[in-house]
Write an enzyme that holds these catalytic residues in place. Structure first.
Site: not given
Length: 359
Positions: A125, A127
């Site tokens: 991840d 993000r």
């Protein structure tokens, strides 16, 4: 940050009600709001959502992305105030191309989402929510209530001096197509949500294809298993010589029986809007409402399950299992999420079931 965020906006009419869409000045960041962005409740209810074109546009069933977005919209509209940030961050920030590669491995090699990313040498991840932080600070928002199951997202905002005062979880809608994905998110990516519908079974695979073996049936969302128990399910009832779109429409309207407002609620375009109208503090329910509300609910449930033979059959099939409305959002009609609630809706459904069995 441009003042366009205040001046360039439009209404966004949806099946849940009317939102506003605001111009963030960033084509990769969309912002919608329930109510006026200048007059949010404090702390505001916030959803920070990364795009998933597969489920949100093309209605793919193998993840829970669009489910979470829809639930967040319902929560925020019900609150009457709040923000949804929609970011162009496919594949947990790795982009659409890498996401397709990962899904291909999942479909053809039997890998889960975590192991597929590892096989491709991708971080799980990457993000960033900095653009959201910038807007929150521009709006002078330093505390939020965050709709998420992702601890990493909570940490990101706390680390950026946006204090997450409380966390509101979404309940996953479990399907055969997405159950492996949900298990991986919970067990390997540490997302926090309830998978008891799966974990109570002897094994995970094909859980939703098996006959119910637990002693309880839990329901909440109308598009989850046993969603027909929800008052939001699309099953009209005929009462008082009129058709009511859902049992929620009837129940909420009876707070204002024999008034013009009763009819306005009956004509509400969705059960969510009917529920919001029924809770509008500008209108006062009839004086004896607290004494008769259970009777009204029982009346509409009996109508629903006798006027729809297929629902009657499904309800009877659940005997002798305990029926529970499983939600932390309601401690009277539901179980409060942890069993501390009264579960009155579940109890009344079982009362209807007993009556049908006797007849």
């Amino acid at each position: 940050m441009s003042d366009n965020i205040f001046t360039n906006w439009c209404y966004l009419p949806t099946s849940l009600g009317k939102f506003r869409m605001y111009d963030t000045g960033n084509e990769n960041l969309r912002l919608i709001c329930s109510g006026n962005i200048k007059h949010l409740k404090k702390p505001p209810l916030i959803r920070v959502h990364s795009s998933c074109i597969a489920s949100e546009v093309f209605k793919s069933l193998d993840c829970d992305c669009s489910d979470q977005l829809w639930m967040a919209m319902k929560m925020i509209h019900s609150e009457g105030s709040g923000l949804i940030f929609h970011l162009n961050q496919e594949g947990r920030g790795q982009g659409l191309s890498n996401k397709i590669k990962a899904i291909n491995l999942m479909q053809h090699k039997g890998l889960d989402t975590h192991d597929a990313f590892n096989a491709l040498g991708l971080e799980q991840d990457i993000r960033s929510y900095q653009s959201v932080v910038d807007i929150l600070l521009f709006l002078n928002i330093h505390q939020i209530k965050l709709i998420t199951n992702n601890p990493q997202k909570i940490s990101f905002f706390n680390d950026k001096n946006i204090c997450v005062k409380s966390v509101v979880s979404t309940i996953p809608i479990i399907r055969v197509e997405n159950q492996s994905y949900l298990i991986s998110k919970k067990n390997k990516l540490n997302h926090k949500f309830d998978l008891s519908q799966l974990e109570n079974q002897n094994s995970y695979p094909d859980t939703l294809k098996k006959k119910e073996t637990a002693r309880e049936i839990k329901f909440y969302e109308k598009d989850q298993p046993y969603g027909f128990f929800s008052n939001f399910s699309n099953h009209a009832v005929y009462l008082k010589n009129k058709i009511w779109k859902t049992s929620e429409h009837y129940y909420q309207s009876q707070k204002y029986a024999n008034s013009d407002y009763e009819e306005k609620i009956r004509l509400a375009p969705s059960p969510m809007i009917a529920a919001k109208m029924g809770r509008d503090h500008r209108f006062s329910p009839k004086p004896d409402w607290e004494n008769v509300k259970n009777t009204i609910m029982l009346e509409v449930l009996f109508a629903k399950f006798t006027q729809h033979p297929e629902l009657k059959d499904e309800l009877i099939k659940t005997a002798p299992l305990t029926i529970i409305e499983h939600t932390e959002n309601d401690h009277y009609w539901g179980d409060g999420g942890n069993g501390s609630g009264k579960n009155m809706l579940g109890k009344l459904l079982m009362k209807v079931r007993s009556s049908l069995l006797c007849n």
